[in-house]
Design an enzyme around this catalytic site. Structure first.
Site, short mmCIF file in Angstrom:
data_model
loop_
_atom_site.label_atom_id
_atom_site.label_comp_id
_atom_site.label_asym_id
_atom_site.label_seq_id
_atom_site.Cartn_x
_atom_site.Cartn_y
_atom_site.Cartn_z
CG HIS A 50 25.43 -70.33 86.72
ND1 HIS A 50 25.42 -71.25 87.75
CD2 HIS A 50 26.40 -69.42 87.03
CE1 HIS A 50 26.35 -70.91 88.64
NE2 HIS A 50 26.95 -69.81 88.24
CG ASP A 108 21.71 -75.33 88.46
OD1 ASP A 108 20.81 -76.02 87.94
OD2 ASP A 108 22.75 -74.99 87.85
CG HIS A 124 23.35 -72.81 92.12
ND1 HIS A 124 24.18 -73.91 92.06
CD2 HIS A 124 23.41 -72.22 90.90
CE1 HIS A 124 24.72 -73.97 90.85
NE2 HIS A 124 24.28 -72.95 90.14
CG HIS A 125 27.10 -68.75 91.69
ND1 HIS A 125 28.40 -68.94 92.12
CD2 HIS A 125 27.10 -67.62 90.94
CE1 HIS A 125 29.15 -67.98 91.62
NE2 HIS A 125 28.39 -67.16 90.91
CG HIS A 130 21.31 -79.24 86.21
ND1 HIS A 130 22.51 -79.27 86.87
CD2 HIS A 130 21.30 -78.05 85.56
CE1 HIS A 130 23.18 -78.16 86.64
NE2 HIS A 130 22.46 -77.39 85.85
CG HIS A 133 21.01 -70.08 88.56
ND1 HIS A 133 20.20 -71.14 88.20
CD2 HIS A 133 22.28 -70.49 88.33
CE1 HIS A 133 20.97 -72.14 87.75
NE2 HIS A 133 22.23 -71.76 87.83
CG ASP A 140 23.85 -74.13 82.97
OD1 ASP A 140 23.99 -73.05 83.55
OD2 ASP A 140 23.78 -75.24 83.56
CG HIS A 141 20.12 -72.59 84.41
ND1 HIS A 141 19.20 -73.47 84.92
CD2 HIS A 141 21.34 -73.16 84.63
CE1 HIS A 141 19.83 -74.51 85.45
NE2 HIS A 141 21.13 -74.34 85.28
ZN LIG Z 1 22.98 -75.34 85.67
ZN LIG Z 2 24.04 -72.95 88.00
#
Ligand SMILES: [Zn+2]
Ligand SMILES: [Zn+2]
Length: 299
Positions: free
Chosen positions: A64, A206, A139-140, A264, A62, A66-67
């Site tokens: 975000h 996530d 998740h998002h 994570h 996804h 951090d990924h």
């Molecule tokens: Zn994450």
């Molecule tokens: Zn995330």
């Protein structure tokens, strides 16, 4: 049959000195798949001793930061190494634009073709000897879990073929899925060959606890599941689209996987022993993922 799995980063949202941002690497017969690419992933790839040229596909769970934020730097480093081979990136919409803007602003052009496949629903991508699947999780925005499974060659049922007296020169064609005519009879590949099980690894990305992860991970050799929080923060975890170590343990146990790696971790936790305890209450073969950990899976 053998596959390698490397943990490259285990921290959620922000890195810690000993925990890099999310990234994992799966390799089978020279084909490498990088799963997620948090900022600094290229350092972790180097530290793990993975050849950049082995990475053929990058799957992003996804969008975000951090990924994802490690992608431009990794591609630039690959380019400095004069890579010529195409790179396939699969992930949610926006990655193409993100890379285009990064390359434009930094006046950089990769030395190789970068194909970006943007997905909004599940997808299965056949690679040489590996099936890569991305499936939706909770998740998002568009968020996916990633499943990789090796596809071994079909095996022939020797006894059955020998019993019928089918000459060996015809076996290979059956093994490749062809029908073979012999002595006026049509031999069907499904009658004389069988598909051995591959090595299956599933990464949750996530997600809040998700039925779909259980389904995809059923019987997997390895499940890598996020465990951002401990169960005393369960409500907050689920609201934010995350899981607890307890959730991960329950999911691993329901999916009857062979091994669970927790990952994570929220940066609020220094000591992770409680994560392990929580997961192990529900699933015996739970372990803590650590940066630069390597798992060798043989079958
Ligand atoms: Zn994450
Ligand atoms: Zn995330």
């Amino acid at each position: 049959m053998k596959a390698l799995f490397y943990v490259l980063g285990t921290s959620a949202a922000t890195p810690k000195p000993k925990r890099a941002l999310p990234s994992y690497y799966f390799e089978h017969e020279g084909i490498g798949i990088l799963m997620d690419c948090g900022e600094g992933t290229q350092f972790q790839v180097m530290k793990a001793g993975i050849g950049f040229s082995k990475i053929k596909v990058i799957a992003i769970s996804h969008n975000h930061g951090d990924h994802l934020l490690g992608l431009p730097g990794l591609i630039e480093t690959m380019s400095m190494g004069s890579r010529k081979e195409d790179l396939l990136i699969i992930g949610p919409p926006g990655i193409k634009e993100f890379l285009e803007v990064s390359f434009k602003v930094t006046t950089f052009a990769p030395s190789f073709k970068v194909y970006v496949l943007e997905i909004t629903e599940e997808v299965e991508v056949p690679l040489r000897g590996i099936k890569l699947k991305m499936f939706p999780v909770k998740h998002h925005g568009y968020s996916f879990g990633i499943r990789v499974e090796t596809v071994p060659k079909r095996k022939v049922n020797k006894e059955k073929l020998e019993e019928l007296g089918v000459p060996k020169r015809l076996w290979g064609r059956l093994q490749q899925g062809e029908e073979v005519e012999w002595k006026g009879r049509v031999l069907k590949p499904e009658e004389f060959t069988w598909q051995p099980q591959g090595i299956k690894v599933v990464y949750s990305g996530d997600t809040a606890p998700c039925e779909r992860v259980i389904e995809e991970a059923r019987g997997a050799d390895l499940l890598v599941h996020e465990a951002t929080f401990l169960s005393d923060m369960e409500e907050e975890a689920h609201e934010r689209g995350h899981s607890t170590a307890k959730d991960a343990g329950i999911i691993a146990s329901e999916a009857k996987v062979k091994m669970l790696l927790l990952t994570h971790y929220s940066s609020r936790y220094e000591d992770l022993r409680r994560h392990l305890d929580e997961a192990r209450r529900f699933f015996e073969y739970a372990y803590l993922a650590q940066d630069l950990m390597k798992v060798v899976i043989k079958k």
